[in-house]
Design an enzyme around this catalytic site. Structure first.
Site, PDB file in Angstrom:
ATOM      1  N   ASP A 213       0.828  -1.204   0.000  1.00 16.33           N
ATOM      2  CA  ASP A 213       0.000   0.000   0.000  1.00 16.33           C
ATOM      3  C   ASP A 213       0.867   1.261   0.000  1.00 16.33           C
ATOM      4  OD1 ASP A 213      -2.602   1.374   0.557  1.00 16.33           O
ATOM      5  OD2 ASP A 213      -1.516   1.967   2.360  1.00 16.33           O
ATOM      6  N   GLU A 255       1.305  -0.602  -5.160  1.00 16.13           N
ATOM      7  CA  GLU A 255       0.264   0.410  -5.374  1.00 16.13           C
ATOM      8  C   GLU A 255       0.984   1.744  -5.520  1.00 16.13           C
ATOM      9  OE1 GLU A 255      -3.236   3.152  -3.675  1.00 16.13           O
ATOM     10  OE2 GLU A 255      -1.586   2.513  -2.415  1.00 16.13           O
TER      11      GLU A 255
HETATM   12  C1  NOJ Z   1      -4.157   3.526  -0.152  1.00 15.47           C
HETATM   13  C2  NOJ Z   1      -5.453   2.806   0.061  1.00 15.47           C
HETATM   14  O1  NOJ Z   1      -5.840   2.181  -1.135  1.00 15.47           O
HETATM   15  C3  NOJ Z   1      -6.475   3.806   0.531  1.00 15.47           C
HETATM   16  O2  NOJ Z   1      -7.731   3.217   0.674  1.00 15.47           O
HETATM   17  C4  NOJ Z   1      -6.006   4.445   1.815  1.00 15.47           C
HETATM   18  O3  NOJ Z   1      -6.931   5.431   2.216  1.00 15.47           O
HETATM   19  C5  NOJ Z   1      -4.624   5.055   1.633  1.00 15.47           C
HETATM   20  N1  NOJ Z   1      -3.708   4.095   1.088  1.00 15.47           N
HETATM   21  C6  NOJ Z   1      -4.087   5.591   2.930  1.00 15.47           C
HETATM   22  O4  NOJ Z   1      -3.959   4.582   3.870  1.00 15.47           O
END
Ligand code: NOJ
Length: 573
Positions: A213, A255
Site C-alpha cells: 500500500d 500500489e
Molecule cells: C491507499 C489505500 O488504497 C487507501 O484506501 C487508503 O486510504 C490510503 N492508502 C491511505 O492509507
C-alpha cells in the site's frame, strides 16, 4: 444458490509465476458476507463464498486490511499488524481461509500498509510519550512544520498539511494521508526489521503475497517530492531479495499511483527486480475518457509507453477498486472532462477523483460494461475485478468518503440483500436501495437465474480469457488503425511461454469506442501476418487479410472483437 465444488479439490498448483495468468478479485472482508449475523462481514463469511468465487473463475483474492484497527480509513490505519480485527474473525479463521482457498487452487494476497500506522498503534503511543525510548525514532518527527512543504497533500478534502502537532511530544509528525496515520520513519533500520518480521509472520501462515500500500511514499527528504525517492526503490530491492530467498513464488504488488515511467520503476530491472506486479494507474482513467470522448489517442499513447517490463513482471489492470477513481494521472483538460461526464454532482467527487462504482459510472449501459470488461481482460497484465462489479452493483453517494462504493455485497432479493441476518439498522453500511441498482433486482441470485445477465457474461469472459493464456503471458503490440475511435492490439504468446500441452497463440483485439457503427481498417505488422482469422468465441472464420496484411472490420457501437490469427510467422518458429 448452489455452487457445489468438485468433490475433490485440486490443491495449489506449483507455478512460481502464477500471478501472470491469474484473474484477481478484490474483496473487502467487511462487505462480502456476514456469517455470524452481527451486521459486519467476516472471514467465515468469505470462506462460505469461496465456491461462488471458484465458479466465477477467480484465481486470487486481494484482501484489503483486516488487521486490528480503529477503522478510520477502511482498515488502512493499522493498530496491530499481527491481530485480526475481532469483528472480522480470528487468526485461526484466517488460516482456514488460506487453506480452503488453496484447496481450490486460489491464492490469497493481503494488503500491507507499510508506509504508516494508526495513531493507536503501540509504536506510536510509545513514540509520542517516550522520545528517547525504543520507539522514539519510529516516526518522522520535527520541531517545525515549515520543512518539506513542497511535498503535495494527497487527501486534499480533509488535510491541509502533511504535518500534525502532537500535544504530548510537543513536536510535529509527518503524515502523507490522514492526520491519524503517522508515517513510519524508513531512515530507521529498525522499521525495516519490523516490516520484514510482519511479512514473515503472514507468509509463514501461507499467504501468497502482499499489495504494498502507498509504496511510493516510504521515504521523504527535505528537497524531494516525497514520492519514488531513490531510497524507496533500494528498500524494495532488498525486500524482494528477502522474498526470493525465503518465500519464492509469493508476490509483491505495488500500489504506486504515478506516471507510466515511474510506475514501471517499481518493477525494477532484470538484475535488480523490485515488485512482481504494479497496478497500472495511467491506463485506467483513459479507458473512461475513451468511453465518453469516443477518442482513443490518449489510451493508445499510454499503452505504447507501458509495455516494457522485466521478464516475469506483470501489470495489474483494473477498472475500479475500493478507492476513488483517481484522476491524478491525466492532463488537466482530461480531468475536467472526466469530472463533467462522470461526476456532474459534486457529491460524486472526493480528493482528486470520483467515488462511484463501475455500473453507475457507465450509466448501467450493457454495451459499455461489456466493452470495458473485454478490454480489461485482454490488456497486457492481470485483471483485478472489484467485488460486486460482476453483477453491476450500484453505489450510494450519500455515504461518507469512499464508503459510497464499499456497501454490502448483494446476494439475494431478501432482507439485507442476503448479506446478513442482522437487523437492517445494524449493518456496517446500508445496502444499496436506489431506483436502478436496488438489491432486489441487482443481486447474484437473480442474475444466476437469467442466462443473459451481466454475471453470466462476465463469468464466460473470465473463462475464455483463462482458456487462452496468451492474454496472461503474451506480448502486446499496439496496431495503428484508420479510426480515432478504435483501438487495436496484438497479443502474442511464443513457444517459450507455453506450458506442456499449450500451443503458441496470437490474438488480434479490436475495440470501437464509437457510439455509432464503425468500419475500422488496419494493417497487421509483417511478423503477425496471418492466413486465417477466426473469432475466439464462436470460431467463425473472418475474411483473411490481404497479402499486405490489410483488414477492414465492421463494428457495432461500443463493441469489440477478439480474433485468433493462425499461420503467424513469428509464432510458428
Ligand atoms: C491507499 C489505500 O488504497 C487507501 O484506501 C487508503 O486510504 C490510503 N492508502 C491511505 O492509507
Amino acid at each position: 444458490m448452489d455452487f457445489s465444488p468438485p468433490s475433490v479439490h485440486r490443491g495449489l498448483e506449483h507455478d512460481p509465476q502464477w500471478y501472470r495468468r491469474a484473474v484477481f478479485y478484490e474483496v473487502m472482508v467487511r462487505a462480502f458476507y456476514d456469517a455470524d449475523g452481527d451486521g459486519v462481514g467476516d472471514i467465515p463469511g468469505l470462506i462460505s463464498k469461496l465456491d461462488y468465487l471458484e465458479w466465477l473463475g477467480i484465481d486470487a483474492l486481494w484482501l484489503p486490511p483486516f488487521y486490528s484497527s480503529p477503522l478510520r480509513d477502511g482498515g488502512y490505519d493499522v493498530a496491530d499488524f499481527r491481530q485480526v480485527l475481532p469483528e472480522f474473525g480470528t487468526i485461526d479463521d484466517f488460516g482456514e481461509l488460506v487453506s480452503q482457498a488453496h484447496a481450490r487452487n486460489m491464492r490469497i494476497v493481503m494488503d500491507l500498509p507499510l508506509n504508516h500506522t494508526s495513531v493507536e498503534h503501540a509504536w506510536f503511543v510509545s513514540s509520542r510519550s517516550d522520545p528517547q525510548g525504543p520507539y522514539g525514532d519510529y516516526y518522522v518527527w520535527s520541531d517545525t512544520d515549515k520543512i518539506r512543504e513542497q511535498i503535495r497533500v494527497i487527501f486534499t478534502d480533509t488535510e491541509e498539511s502533511n504535518w500534525a502537532f502532537d500535544s504530548v511530544r510537543r513536536q510535529f509528525y509527518f503524515h502523507r494521508f490522514f492526520s491519524h496515520q503517522p508515517d513510519l520513519n524508513y531512515h530507521n533500520p529498525k522499521v525495516h526489521d519490523e516490516i520484514h518480521d510482519i511479512a514473515r509472520f503472514w507468509l509463514d501462515m501461507g499467504v501468497d503475497g502482499f499489495r504494498l500500500d502507498a509504496v511510493p511514499y516510504l521515504y521523504e527528504s527535505d528537497e524531494g517530492s516525497g514520492e519514488s525517492e531513490p531510497e524507496t526503490h533500494e528498500f524494495l530491492e532488498r525486500f524482494r531479495a528477502f522474498i526470493d530467498a525465503e518465500f519464492p513464488g509469493r508476490v509483491l504488488i505495488a500500489e504506486a499511483n504515478q506516471w507510466p515511467r515511474e510506475v514501471a520503476a517499481y518493477l525494477g530491472t532484470e538484475e535488480k527486480p523490485q515488485c512482481h506486479m504494479a497496478f497500472d494507474f495511467p491506463i485506467m482513467p483513459r479507458i473512461f475518457y475513451a468511453l465518453r470522448s469516443q477518442q482513443t489517442a490518449s489510451l493508445n499513447a499510454v499503452l505504447k509507453e507501458t509495455t516494457e517490463v522485466p521478464s516475469g513482471a506483470a501489470w495489474g489492470v483494473f477498472l475500479r477498486n475500493h478507492d476513488e477513481l483517481t484522476l491524478e494521472m491525466v492532463t488537466e483538460e482530461e480531468r475536467q472532462a472526466l469530472y463533467g461526464w462522470y461526476a456532474y454532482d459534486p457529491r460524486m467527487r472526493v480528493n482528486v477523483g470520483i467515488r462511484r462504482r463501475l455500473a453507475p459510472l457507465l450509466d448501467n449501459s450493457r454495451s459499455e460494461l461489456q466493452l470495458a470488461h473485454a478490454l480489461l481482460l485482454s490488456l497486457a497484465g492481470s485483471p483485478f475485478l472489484y467485488y460486486g462489479d460482476e453483477i453491476g452493483m450500484g453505489d450510494n453517494i450519500w455515504l461518507e468518503d469512499r464508503d459510497s462504493s464499499r456497501t454490502p455485497m448483494q446476494w439475494t432479493p431478501d432482507r439485507n440483500a442476503g448479506f446478513s441476518s442482522a437487523d437492517a439498522g445494524k449493518l456496517f453500511l446500508p445496502v444499496v436501495q436506489s431506483l436502478v441498482y436496488n438489491y432486489q433486482s441487482a443481486n447474484v441470485e437473480t442474475q444466476l437465474a437469467q442466462q443473459a445477465s451481466l454475471l453470466h457474461w462476465v463469468r464466460t469472459m473470465v473463462h475464455v480469457r483463462k482458456n487462452h493464456p496468451v492474454f496472461g503471458v503474451g506480448s502486446m503490440t499496439v496496431v495503428p488503425t484508420d479510426s480515432p475511435s478504435a483501438l487495436a492490439f496484438i497479443r502474442d504468446m511464443p513457444a517459450s511461454e507455453c506450458r506442456p500441452g499449450e500451443r503458441p497463440e496470437t490474438v488480434l483485439c479490436v475495440y470501437s469506442f464509437s457510439h455509432n457503427p464503425l468500419a475500422v481498417s488496419l494493417t497487421l505488422p509483417e511478423e503477425f501476418r496471418a492466413n486465417k482469422v477466426t473469432d475466439v468465441f464462436g470460431g467463425s472464420t473472418f475474411p483473411a487479410p490481404s497479402e499486405q496484411g490489410h483488414i477492414t472490420l465492421a463494428l457495432p457501437p461500443q463493441s469489440f472483437y477478439w480474433l485468433s490469427l493462425a499461420g503467424v510467422k513469428a509464432s510458428v518458429t
